[in-house]
Design a protein around this motif. Structure first.
Motif, PDB file in Angstrom:
ATOM      1  N   UNK A 166       0.823  -1.212   0.000  1.00  0.00           N
ATOM      2  CA  UNK A 166       0.000   0.000   0.000  1.00  0.00           C
ATOM      3  C   UNK A 166       0.853   1.258   0.000  1.00  0.00           C
ATOM      4  N   UNK A 167       2.010   1.187   0.641  1.00  0.00           N
ATOM      5  CA  UNK A 167       2.898   2.344   0.657  1.00  0.00           C
ATOM      6  C   UNK A 167       3.331   2.722  -0.761  1.00  0.00           C
ATOM      7  N   UNK A 168       3.408   1.714  -1.625  1.00  0.00           N
ATOM      8  CA  UNK A 168       3.774   1.979  -3.007  1.00  0.00           C
ATOM      9  C   UNK A 168       2.755   2.841  -3.727  1.00  0.00           C
ATOM     10  N   UNK A 169       1.506   2.809  -3.283  1.00  0.00           N
ATOM     11  CA  UNK A 169       0.471   3.672  -3.845  1.00  0.00           C
ATOM     12  C   UNK A 169       0.544   5.089  -3.276  1.00  0.00           C
ATOM     13  N   UNK A 170       1.235   5.237  -2.160  1.00  0.00           N
ATOM     14  CA  UNK A 170       1.328   6.547  -1.530  1.00  0.00           C
ATOM     15  C   UNK A 170       0.566   6.666  -0.234  1.00  0.00           C
ATOM     16  N   UNK A 171       0.058   5.537   0.290  1.00  0.00           N
ATOM     17  CA  UNK A 171      -0.648   5.571   1.569  1.00  0.00           C
ATOM     18  C   UNK A 171       0.355   5.604   2.717  1.00  0.00           C
ATOM     19  N   UNK A 172      -0.069   6.169   3.833  1.00  0.00           N
ATOM     20  CA  UNK A 172       0.684   6.032   5.075  1.00  0.00           C
ATOM     21  C   UNK A 172       0.302   4.671   5.635  1.00  0.00           C
ATOM     22  N   UNK A 173       1.282   3.857   5.982  1.00  0.00           N
ATOM     23  CA  UNK A 173       0.985   2.490   6.403  1.00  0.00           C
ATOM     24  C   UNK A 173       1.609   2.173   7.761  1.00  0.00           C
ATOM     25  N   UNK A 174       0.994   1.184   8.416  1.00  0.00           N
ATOM     26  CA  UNK A 174       1.444   0.733   9.733  1.00  0.00           C
ATOM     27  C   UNK A 174       1.385  -0.795   9.762  1.00  0.00           C
ATOM     28  N   UNK A 175       2.431  -1.410  10.269  1.00  0.00           N
ATOM     29  CA  UNK A 175       2.420  -2.855  10.510  1.00  0.00           C
ATOM     30  C   UNK A 175       2.181  -3.070  11.989  1.00  0.00           C
ATOM     31  N   UNK A 176       1.174  -3.876  12.323  1.00  0.00           N
ATOM     32  CA  UNK A 176       0.678  -3.956  13.707  1.00  0.00           C
ATOM     33  C   UNK A 176       0.606  -5.408  14.163  1.00  0.00           C
ATOM     34  N   UNK A 177       1.215  -5.678  15.302  1.00  0.00           N
ATOM     35  CA  UNK A 177       1.163  -7.018  15.892  1.00  0.00           C
ATOM     36  C   UNK A 177       0.700  -7.004  17.344  1.00  0.00           C
ATOM     37  N   UNK A 178       0.583  -5.819  17.928  1.00  0.00           N
ATOM     38  CA  UNK A 178       0.185  -5.721  19.337  1.00  0.00           C
ATOM     39  C   UNK A 178      -0.897  -4.662  19.512  1.00  0.00           C
ATOM     40  N   UNK A 179      -1.567  -4.719  20.644  1.00  0.00           N
ATOM     41  CA  UNK A 179      -2.584  -3.723  20.968  1.00  0.00           C
ATOM     42  C   UNK A 179      -1.958  -2.338  21.055  1.00  0.00           C
ATOM     43  N   UNK A 180      -0.777  -2.254  21.643  1.00  0.00           N
ATOM     44  CA  UNK A 180      -0.116  -0.961  21.803  1.00  0.00           C
ATOM     45  C   UNK A 180       0.221  -0.344  20.445  1.00  0.00           C
ATOM     46  N   UNK A 181       0.692  -1.177  19.503  1.00  0.00           N
ATOM     47  CA  UNK A 181       0.997  -0.670  18.162  1.00  0.00           C
ATOM     48  C   UNK A 181      -0.279  -0.210  17.447  1.00  0.00           C
TER      49      UNK A 181
END
Length: 617
Positions: free
Chosen positions: A538-553
């Motif tokens: 998605x970042x390749x399209x120009x979106x701001x992205x987040x990878x999330x594995x925890x509640x805190x993230x």
């Protein structure tokens, strides 16, 4: 008669620009935007008409024909069918790409105007590029495929035919009972041909959405049935939303002490905190509704299609329960052998409420007890920790709690619609947007664009799985192009988790439903899980992205996203299999009658046991 010489495409644009609808005295312009993917079948026809100006329609550049049409459908749904975005395509594959979206719109009773290009009406250059030839009829083209999934189809083979075609298209698009997809196929030569059109054809035309009242004889029949009922139940369908009948439903249920359950389309019409709201019903419903529904001796289905998910394949209700179908659409009103009451939802509910004459149901404390138990279950799922990682329901709960009451949640396919109908606590009216008539994978990623266009001042969060993302996500780029902040919530469970769950529950081992490498030793798709970086995609399209594995993230990402000017994607890595189970429900699927697998044999035996208890009609 005064006339003006225009090409067919120019006349079409001018006609659409002058259409309005009116409900309860409120007038709305019906077409303000138009989607298009230009090709040789339309770029010099409709494309020329749009580019030369002289109209008030904004052009939106789609990236895939199916996906832009899904966005247009979502726009119309969010607008409660008061405004549409027509979709223009080229011929051949561009046209065919919209057939799926047409089926989706028709299944959901949402107006969608499709304007595919077509092969030459004159036939002189045939076969033209992208033309499929059919040996049984030279007059058949690929756009005939739309006939099976549209409520109205026409092919405009002469420019003057636009007059009747356009009027009948509007008739269907503005009909609350007979709406859905409409296709006007446009041969590319005819798009550029001129005709002296009557000027009056382009006058402002208002289509009045008059409420159909309940007839006195219908009211008598309803009250005769209702007065005999001790424990009636109301099903709130999408028709309640489109009729804007939420307050009328509340007044009726409160006066008569009748609980109401929600379909996917009806959810969010009234607050989840309403004491008579027993939540989602059916296969993707919660325990409260599915425990109380079998006790009902009468069911009033308001604006509902009564699909298999709502009725648990006609198994959920008592065999002797009487149904009343209050619906603007006769086709839906007679389902489950109901007493058909053909009228507007708001007008009908108000008429019944006025005629109650002291009637109150025999329901007592069991409503509150069921609702309280269910709310405790929801709280548990929203807070549940999983030692393996972030569960799907916990992530959903965190987002639900973070969102503001005016924010809109969008969904369509996979396990998330079940989780959301069961667990989601909708905010203000119109903030729960679920396409579940067709359960069209890809609606979530592309429909979110349409919802944001319909409600630009609201935050839009759309929920989908990794399987959906890989099927259709082209309009993420359109969100970037239009600078629309949409929140794409991708739940990565390494496959089609919903279908794997169904597969396993019917006695089958996991097969073909998890995204794995092919195993060199076994030759099967049972190797290691495919590691997919959706955030990077998605970042390749120009979106701001987040990878999330925890509640805190997740919490940090949700907060940071509100500071971003462009769309965002949350790549949420959830533990597979952590969706909600069914609650006192059953869904009929085609289990193998003959199998060498004992668990499949047991599943078939269970199927036969349930079938004995289902209603046939």
């Amino acid at each position: 008669m005064e006339r003006v010489r225009l090409t067919m495409a120019q006349a079409l644009v001018r006609f659409l620009d002058a259409q309005y609808v009116s409900l309860d005295g409120i007038e709305t312009k019906f077409v303000n935007n138009i989607f298009g993917v230009f090709g040789h079948g339309c770029v010099v026809g409709v494309g020329q008409a749009l580019s030369q100006g002289g109209h008030g329609i904004r052009f939106l550049q789609g990236k895939n024909e199916q996906n832009m049409a899904l966005a247009a459908m979502a726009f119309a749904k969010q607008k409660n069918r008061r405004e549409i975005i027509p979709c223009v395509s080229s011929i051949g594959p561009g046209a065919m790409n919209m057939v799926t979206a047409a089926g989706c719109a028709t299944a959901n009773r949402i107006p969608l105007l499709l304007l595919p290009g077509d092969t030459f009406a004159c036939r002189q250059p045939d076969p033209v590029l992208q033309q499929a030839e059919f040996f049984d009829s030279y007059g058949r083209t690929v756009t005939d495929a739309f006939r099976g999934v549209c409520h109205y189809f026409d092919r405009i083979e002469r420019p003057e035919q636009l007059i009747t075609a356009a009027l009948h298209a509007m008739r269907v698009l503005t009909d609350p009972a007979d709406t859905g997809a409409v296709c006007l196929a446009m041969p590319q030569d005819v798009e550029g041909e001129a005709y002296d059109y009557p000027v009056d054809f382009f006058r402002k035309r208002v289509w009045h959405l008059d409420r159909r009242p309940m007839a006195n004889s219908q009211l008598d029949r309803v009250m005769e049935i209702l007065r005999k009922a001790r424990k009636p139940l109301v099903i709130c369908g999408g028709g309640v939303r489109y009729s804007e009948a939420g307050d009328a439903l509340a007044a009726f249920c409160e006066k008569a002490n009748i609980p109401f359950a929600e379909t996917q389309a009806g959810k969010g019409t009234l607050p989840w905190t309403h004491p008579l709201n027993i939540g989602g019903i059916g296969v993707t419903g919660g325990k409260a509704a599915n425990v109380l529904a079998p006790q009902a001796d009468m069911v009033l289905a308001v604006g509902s299609r009564l699909t298999d998910f709502t009725t648990c394949s006609k198994w959920l209700f008592r065999q002797d329960a009487k149904f009343i179908g209050l619906n603007i659409c006769p086709f839906d009103a007679i389902k489950l052998d109901a007493e058909a009451i053909i009228c507007d939802a708001k007008a009908g509910l108000e008429a019944i409420t006025a005629a109650l004459d002291g009637y109150r149901s025999a329901w007592g404390g069991e409503i509150k007890a069921a609702v309280d138990e269910w709310n405790a279950i929801v709280d548990d799922y929203y807070a549940k920790e999983d030692p393996r990682g972030l569960s799907q329901t916990r992530a959903l709960g965190e987002i639900n709690r973070f969102m503001q009451s005016q924010d809109i949640a969008v969904g369509s396919a996979g396990s998330l619609p079940g989780d959301m109908q069961r667990l989601w606590r909708a905010g203000e009216r119109g903030t729960y947007h679920m396409e579940y008539g067709f359960s069209n994978m890809g609606y979530e990623t592309n429909g979110a664009l349409g919802v944001k266009l319909a409600a630009p001042d609201k935050e839009v969060y759309t929920f989908f799985g990794d399987g959906t993302y890989m099927m259709a996500h082209s309009e993420l780029l359109t969100c970037v192009q239009e600078r629309l902040r949409v929140h794409f919530c991708l739940f990565d469970n390494s496959g089609w988790g919903c279908i794997e769950n169904l597969q396993n529950n019917q006695g089958n081992d996991t097969f073909g439903t998890v995204f794995r490498y092919r195993n060199d030793k076994t030759g099967e798709l049972d190797g290691d899980i495919l590691p997919i970086d959706f955030a990077r995609s998605a970042a390749g399209y120009g979106l701001k992205t987040y990878t999330i594995r925890t509640v805190e993230e997740l919490r940090a990402a949700l907060a940071d996203a509100l500071t971003q000017p462009l769309p965002v994607l949350y790549d949420i890595k959830v533990v597979p299999g952590t969706m909600t189970p069914g609650f006192e429900s059953w869904w009929r699927v085609g289990v193998a009658e003959v199998s060498t697998q004992p668990r499949v044999q047991a599943a078939y035996a269970a199927l036969m046991d349930h079938v004995k208890d289902t209603r046939e009609f």
